[in-house]
Write a protein that holds these residues in place. Structure first.
Motif, PDB file in Angstrom:
ATOM      1  N   TYR A  53       0.842  -1.208   0.000  1.00 51.66           N
ATOM      2  CA  TYR A  53       0.000   0.000   0.000  1.00 51.66           C
ATOM      3  C   TYR A  53       0.873   1.253   0.000  1.00 51.66           C
ATOM      4  O   TYR A  53       0.629   2.187  -0.788  1.00 51.66           O
ATOM      5  CB  TYR A  53      -0.916  -0.007   1.222  1.00 51.66           C
ATOM      6  CG  TYR A  53      -1.836   1.191   1.288  1.00 51.66           C
ATOM      7  CD1 TYR A  53      -3.092   1.155   0.714  1.00 51.66           C
ATOM      8  CD2 TYR A  53      -1.437   2.371   1.930  1.00 51.66           C
ATOM      9  CE1 TYR A  53      -3.936   2.257   0.755  1.00 51.66           C
ATOM     10  CE2 TYR A  53      -2.259   3.482   1.978  1.00 51.66           C
ATOM     11  CZ  TYR A  53      -3.517   3.416   1.393  1.00 51.66           C
ATOM     12  OH  TYR A  53      -4.345   4.514   1.432  1.00 51.66           O
ATOM     13  N   GLU A  54       1.873   1.306   0.873  1.00 50.74           N
ATOM     14  CA  GLU A  54       2.665   2.537   1.007  1.00 50.74           C
ATOM     15  C   GLU A  54       3.553   2.783  -0.211  1.00 50.74           C
ATOM     16  O   GLU A  54       3.730   3.939  -0.625  1.00 50.74           O
ATOM     17  CB  GLU A  54       3.480   2.500   2.299  1.00 50.74           C
ATOM     18  CG  GLU A  54       2.574   2.609   3.531  1.00 50.74           C
ATOM     19  CD  GLU A  54       3.327   2.757   4.835  1.00 50.74           C
ATOM     20  OE1 GLU A  54       2.954   3.630   5.635  1.00 50.74           O
ATOM     21  OE2 GLU A  54       4.280   1.983   5.069  1.00 50.74           O
ATOM     22  N   GLY A 100       2.758   1.800  -3.187  1.00 53.20           N
ATOM     23  CA  GLY A 100       1.806   2.185  -4.220  1.00 53.20           C
ATOM     24  C   GLY A 100       1.324   3.621  -4.091  1.00 53.20           C
ATOM     25  O   GLY A 100       0.821   4.199  -5.048  1.00 53.20           O
ATOM     26  N   ASN A 101       1.469   4.184  -2.898  1.00 49.39           N
ATOM     27  CA  ASN A 101       0.995   5.547  -2.665  1.00 49.39           C
ATOM     28  C   ASN A 101       2.127   6.520  -2.374  1.00 49.39           C
ATOM     29  O   ASN A 101       1.905   7.566  -1.748  1.00 49.39           O
ATOM     30  CB  ASN A 101       0.000   5.547  -1.500  1.00 49.39           C
ATOM     31  CG  ASN A 101      -1.344   4.949  -1.882  1.00 49.39           C
ATOM     32  OD1 ASN A 101      -2.221   5.622  -2.407  1.00 49.39           O
ATOM     33  ND2 ASN A 101      -1.484   3.652  -1.631  1.00 49.39           N
ATOM     34  N   LEU A 102       3.326   6.207  -2.840  1.00 43.80           N
ATOM     35  CA  LEU A 102       4.450   7.129  -2.628  1.00 43.80           C
ATOM     36  C   LEU A 102       4.215   8.481  -3.290  1.00 43.80           C
ATOM     37  O   LEU A 102       4.644   9.516  -2.789  1.00 43.80           O
ATOM     38  CB  LEU A 102       5.739   6.511  -3.189  1.00 43.80           C
ATOM     39  CG  LEU A 102       6.485   5.551  -2.280  1.00 43.80           C
ATOM     40  CD1 LEU A 102       7.655   4.929  -3.027  1.00 43.80           C
ATOM     41  CD2 LEU A 102       6.977   6.260  -1.022  1.00 43.80           C
ATOM     42  N   GLY A 103       3.561   8.469  -4.421  1.00 42.33           N
ATOM     43  CA  GLY A 103       3.283   9.712  -5.108  1.00 42.33           C
ATOM     44  C   GLY A 103       4.490  10.236  -5.858  1.00 42.33           C
ATOM     45  O   GLY A 103       5.460   9.522  -6.127  1.00 42.33           O
ATOM     46  N   TYR A 145      11.912   6.393  -7.213  1.00 40.09           N
ATOM     47  CA  TYR A 145      11.443   7.543  -6.426  1.00 40.09           C
ATOM     48  C   TYR A 145      12.624   8.242  -5.745  1.00 40.09           C
ATOM     49  O   TYR A 145      12.780   9.466  -5.819  1.00 40.09           O
ATOM     50  CB  TYR A 145      10.447   7.013  -5.398  1.00 40.09           C
ATOM     51  CG  TYR A 145       9.938   7.983  -4.361  1.00 40.09           C
ATOM     52  CD1 TYR A 145       8.761   8.693  -4.558  1.00 40.09           C
ATOM     53  CD2 TYR A 145      10.608   8.138  -3.149  1.00 40.09           C
ATOM     54  CE1 TYR A 145       8.268   9.548  -3.585  1.00 40.09           C
ATOM     55  CE2 TYR A 145      10.118   8.991  -2.167  1.00 40.09           C
ATOM     56  CZ  TYR A 145       8.955   9.687  -2.388  1.00 40.09           C
ATOM     57  OH  TYR A 145       8.462  10.535  -1.415  1.00 40.09           O
ATOM     58  N   SER A 164       6.944   5.068   9.089  1.00 36.20           N
ATOM     59  CA  SER A 164       5.864   4.595   8.217  1.00 36.20           C
ATOM     60  C   SER A 164       5.142   3.453   8.909  1.00 36.20           C
ATOM     61  O   SER A 164       5.654   2.862   9.877  1.00 36.20           O
ATOM     62  CB  SER A 164       6.424   4.114   6.865  1.00 36.20           C
ATOM     63  OG  SER A 164       7.221   2.951   7.041  1.00 36.20           O
ATOM     64  N   VAL A 192      -6.020  -0.369   5.251  1.00 34.33           N
ATOM     65  CA  VAL A 192      -4.998   0.602   4.894  1.00 34.33           C
ATOM     66  C   VAL A 192      -4.135   0.821   6.133  1.00 34.33           C
ATOM     67  O   VAL A 192      -4.516   0.436   7.240  1.00 34.33           O
ATOM     68  CB  VAL A 192      -5.619   1.947   4.428  1.00 34.33           C
ATOM     69  CG1 VAL A 192      -6.419   1.770   3.165  1.00 34.33           C
ATOM     70  CG2 VAL A 192      -6.456   2.565   5.541  1.00 34.33           C
ATOM     71  N   THR A 243     -10.714   1.697   5.588  1.00 30.28           N
ATOM     72  CA  THR A 243     -11.543   2.697   4.901  1.00 30.28           C
ATOM     73  C   THR A 243     -12.914   2.110   4.627  1.00 30.28           C
ATOM     74  O   THR A 243     -13.091   0.890   4.492  1.00 30.28           O
ATOM     75  CB  THR A 243     -10.904   3.144   3.572  1.00 30.28           C
ATOM     76  OG1 THR A 243     -10.688   1.992   2.744  1.00 30.28           O
ATOM     77  CG2 THR A 243      -9.583   3.850   3.818  1.00 30.28           C
ATOM     78  N   SER A 265     -11.133  10.403  -2.296  1.00 31.35           N
ATOM     79  CA  SER A 265      -9.998   9.557  -1.915  1.00 31.35           C
ATOM     80  C   SER A 265      -9.881   9.556  -0.406  1.00 31.35           C
ATOM     81  O   SER A 265     -10.450  10.412   0.289  1.00 31.35           O
ATOM     82  CB  SER A 265      -8.698  10.079  -2.547  1.00 31.35           C
ATOM     83  OG  SER A 265      -8.425  11.403  -2.118  1.00 31.35           O
ATOM     84  N   SER A 303      -7.788   9.758   3.157  1.00 35.85           N
ATOM     85  CA  SER A 303      -6.598  10.173   3.889  1.00 35.85           C
ATOM     86  C   SER A 303      -6.893   9.972   5.372  1.00 35.85           C
ATOM     87  O   SER A 303      -7.698   9.106   5.730  1.00 35.85           O
ATOM     88  CB  SER A 303      -6.234  11.622   3.562  1.00 35.85           C
ATOM     89  OG  SER A 303      -7.302  12.488   3.878  1.00 35.85           O
TER      90      SER A 303
END
Length: 845
Positions: A359-360, A362-365, A405, A690, A759, A764, A790, A792
């Motif tokens: 998950y993390e 995949g969501n690094l952005g 990244y 994290s 998550v 969620t 989304s 958060s």
């Protein structure tokens, strides 16, 4: 220049320390920010010399702008002040504890000089320095005084050359010399090789090693000045007599003195190191009298101790006790951990870690564009651990995304077109700084003034080392930049690197690092976050590992071992220690009840921070960042005490989860099951941590019981469900026309369908009809609503299975840590303070 001054300058221009390892590199830094000069350059103290200069050594204030006049802690047991008019020194005569901090205020008792010295700044300078000591020279056309500042010596030592020495009392008038009363208004003279001088404030012993001399007081009604009546070339030494029982010891060993020290270290095995101090002695080396601190006594090999009853001085770091001999060897066990924990995650946690890291990652952005050193470094180092964790749990397919990244964000530091933040080489002192900080102390916590470099650059090095571990081209174009950062904080060579000083922040005698640089005159050494100091050297360790630099790797391991020992000696407090324990730096029992020092200064230590006052903050800043290397530092007694001491705050929803998270991780070193259970209540972990790292660290702790560390009860439900109030039987509805969640129907077919997904931090809730995520406000005054595109922090919930039930759940909103309850209209509200006041829901397929 007179012949005397020329000879003295030539002799003392040679630095006397040699380390067994050579420099990491010698090339000139060539950074996007170019070169820049700090607006507080050293004064004339370094005249005749060129950078690099020490910036964090205990004596840095001797040189620091604007006036080179700050009082420094050292050479302990003394405090001192290197003024243009003379060298001042004294030993603190008071010690107090105000409930938060222990203080030993400065106490300048004497000033040493000689007749005919101009009192001008240009007429004193650094003659030499090494890993611990500094020799200061005061000079005139035909006279000189060299002050050997040797930490650990119970004497101040002055070497005069064709001078008339003077000593001025700063603690009141001189009342007695060698049992002879000093009468105000009358010159009193005494000829001797030893003087016992009583002032209004203290008693000092003064020794002339060149034979008998004559000292006379001034004729004033408040006599404070002693002047030697002969022009002498020879050594004089002064010691404070705090107990009459100490006089015989000070007399016996007064003729043997050190002029400097050589630092050495050896590595007898792959897991051990010896740190060696070898003092350069005039006289009988076997009878050199030195003083030890608690951390020395933890590690000294076969020391020749004298009884503490014959000599001792109480300092901020505890009692200094006497040791004979010119060579100390201290033995340390070295860490063997580098990138990963020494054991795999417990099998009960593996699935949770896999889900979290997927998950993390995949969501690094988008890779962040750096705007500062510190906060960027902490967040990127945390991201780098995701690659290591993914690799450890069999998801090596995720590593490449993390590496890409990191590569992108690290690349900004060597991109000459990028100007949001630029690293530059500072030329006045010698080091890498944030260019904007060269003239602004408030940039990056004083980075441009050499504050906190080991805190900052350890994060850079850790993140880059992860890239190098997995990338085919290693450090790639970042190689030089990272080498310069490593050299800035961990240069093992004295004199071998023309651009960086020896291990910038480390005080080898004190046993740890000082975070302070040269700002505000360089006075008052301190270190707040010992955890980040360890991390600085951990970053060097990882950098050395990926560059196959065995010497630097060993040096980093020694730095880590000594810094962690200091953490457990001076920052971690143990109420169980006896006040008389020679390893106890804080004999006052109420001090030890504070459990954790937030700041350790050279003159005070206390449970306070520059930026916060919560107990959880004070403890957490000594723990973070949580990495595998700190397994050695988080001992069970201290972490258990921390958990108890901050207990009220851990139950307070207003206290940031980021502090709780690292406290739980550290506690996991002794009790991983409880630590994991406590961690399940968290919804955030801070920018330097994290969710994956929270799970991974605790899951890899020693587990002597063999019991599962993670349990299914900690995992929330997932899948597609409708929610039913167990008490009324009514179902929860929500729609595109009314996003609020309300229990208002007894017909299951009219209920809203929700997808529950796991998550980091919880679950969620997504309305299937609208694809909107359920959100809960922090105030608790508004109804839950399916109204977010989304998820958060405000869209995360915790489902807690009721004891003894297989279907009944209470729900906690992570946004405010409140339980979900129903108002009079059946609307779901995040406002209940306890599970007993919460609504219990059934999940129905």
């Amino acid at each position: 220049m007179s012949l005397l001054r020329a000879v003295a300058t030539a002799f003392f221009a040679v630095q006397s320390v040699s380390a067994i390892f050579g420099p990491i590199g010698t090339n000139k830094p060539n950074l996007p920010g170019g070169s820049v000069a700090n607006d507080q350059p050293p004064g004339t103290f370094f005249q005749g010399r060129s950078p690099p200069y020490p910036t964090s050594d205990w004596w840095a204030a001797y040189a620091a702008s604007p006036n080179q006049d700050a009082i420094v802690g050292g050479p302990f047991p003394f405090q001192s002040r290197c003024l243009a008019i003379g060298f001042q020194y004294g030993i603190s005569s008071s010690r107090d504890f105000d409930g938060t901090s222990l203080h030993q205020p400065s106490n300048m008792e004497w000033s040493a000089s000689f007749v005919g010295h101009s009192g001008a700044a240009k007429d004193h300078k650094a003659a030499s320095w090494d890993a611990q000591t500094v020799t200061v020279q005061y000079f005139s056309a035909d006279s000189a005084m060299n002050v050997f500042n040797v930490p650990g010596s119970p004497y101040m030592t002055f070497n005069y050359t064709t001078a008339f020495p003077t000593f001025t009392s700063l603690s009141g008038k001189i009342t007695n010399i060698n049992a002879k009363t000093v009468t105000p208004g009358v010159i009193t003279c005494e000829s001797a090789v030893k003087y016992k001088i009583v002032t209004a404030g203290a008693t000092y012993l003064l020794y002339s090693l060149r034979g008998a001399i004559t000292l006379c007081t001034d004729k004033s009604n408040n006599p404070t000045l002693l002047t030697c009546q002969q022009r002498i070339s020879g050594v004089m030494r002064m010691a404070k007599l705090v107990d009459v029982a100490h006089e015989a010891t000070l007399d016996t060993y007064s003729s043997n003195y050190a002029t400097g020290v050589t630092l050495d270290y050896t590595f007898p095995s792959t897991t051990s190191a010896n740190l060696v101090f070898a003092w350069k002695v005039v006289g009988d080396a076997n009878k050199l009298l030195m003083l030890s601190w608690p951390h020395h006594r933890c590690s000294l090999v076969s020391p020749n101790y004298l009884s503490s009853s014959v000599l001792s001085y109480l300092t901020t770091k505890g009692w200094m006790y006497p040791v004979l001999g010119a060579k100390w060897t201290m033995s340390y066990t070295l860490p063997t951990i580098d990138f990963n924990a020494p054991r795999a995650p417990h099998s009960s946690c593996k699935d949770d870690i896999v889900a979290a890291v997927a998950y993390e990652v995949g969501n690094l952005g988008t890779p962040p564009r750096p705007g500062d050193f510190y906060f960027w470094g902490g967040s990127v180092a945390a991201a780098s651990r995701l690659a290591l964790i993914a690799d450890q749990v069999g998801r090596s397919d995720l590593v490449a995304k993390v590496v890409a990244y990191l590569t992108t964000t690290l690349g900004y530091w060597t991109d000459r077109s990028y100007t949001n933040v630029r690293a530059a080489y500072e030329t006045a002192w010698g080091g890498i700084i944030n260019k904007d900080g060269a003239t602004n102390f408030w940039v990056d916590f004083g980075n441009g003034y050499y504050n906190d470099h080991h805190f900052h650059y350890g994060y850079f090095l850790s993140a880059a080392a992860v890239v190098a571990k997995y990338a085919s081209n290693g450090l790639g174009t970042n190689n030089d930049f990272l080498s310069w950062l490593a050299r800035d904080i961990a240069n093992p060579s004295v004199g071998g690197d023309p651009y960086f000083p020896l291990t910038r922040h480390r005080d080898w005698m004190a046993g740890h690092s000082w975070a302070s640089g040269i700002a505000n005159g360089g006075g008052g050494r301190d270190q707040e976050s010992v955890g980040e100091a360890v991390n600085g050297y951990y970053g060097v360790l990882l950098y050395a590992t990926v560059t196959n630099n065995t010497n630097l790797r060993n040096y980093a391991r020694l730095l880590i071992a000594t810094e962690q020992q200091a953490a457990q000696t001076y920052w971690h407090l143990y109420p169980s220690m006896k006040s008389t324990d020679s390893l106890n730096p804080y004999p006052e029992s109420n001090v030890r009840k504070l459990i954790t020092m937030g700041n350790v200064y050279d003159w005070q230590a206390g449970a306070f921070l520059f930026w916060g006052s919560q107990r959880s903050e004070i403890a957490a800043i000594q723990i973070l960042p949580v990495t595998p290397i700190n397994e050695y530092m988080y001992d069970a007694e201290w972490t258990s005490n921390v958990l108890s001491y901050v207990g009220d705050e851990l139950d307070d929803d207003d206290v940031d989860d980021a502090w709780k998270a690292v406290i739980y991780q550290a506690y996991g070193n002794g009790n991983p099951q409880k630590a994991m259970s406590l961690s399940s209540t968290l919804s955030s972990w801070g920018s330097g941590n994290s969710f994956s790292n929270q799970l991974y660290f605790i899951a890899t702790r020693p587990n002597p019981s063999g019991n599962d560390i993670c349990t299914s009860a900690q995992d929330g439900p997932t899948g597609t469900w409708v929610l039913q109030d167990v008490k009324t039987g009514k179902y929860v509805t929500s729609s595109s026309s009314r996003s609020n969640l309300v229990t208002d129907t007894t017909t299951a077919g009219l209920a809203a369908s929700f997808t529950l997904a796991s998550v980091p931090g919880g679950t969620t809730i997504q309305a299937n009809a609208t694809k909107q995520f359920v959100t809960a406000d922090q105030s608790g005054n508004y109804t839950l609503a399916a109204s977010r595109d989304s998820a958060s922090a405000w869209e995360i919930f915790s489902f807690q299975l009721q004891s003894g039930s297989s279907v009944g759940y209470t729900i906690v909103a992570r946004s405010n840590k409140k339980f979900i309850t129903l108002n009079g209209d059946g609307a779901l509200m995040p406002s209940a303070s306890s599970a007993s006041a919460a609504t219990v829901f059934r999940l129905v397929t």
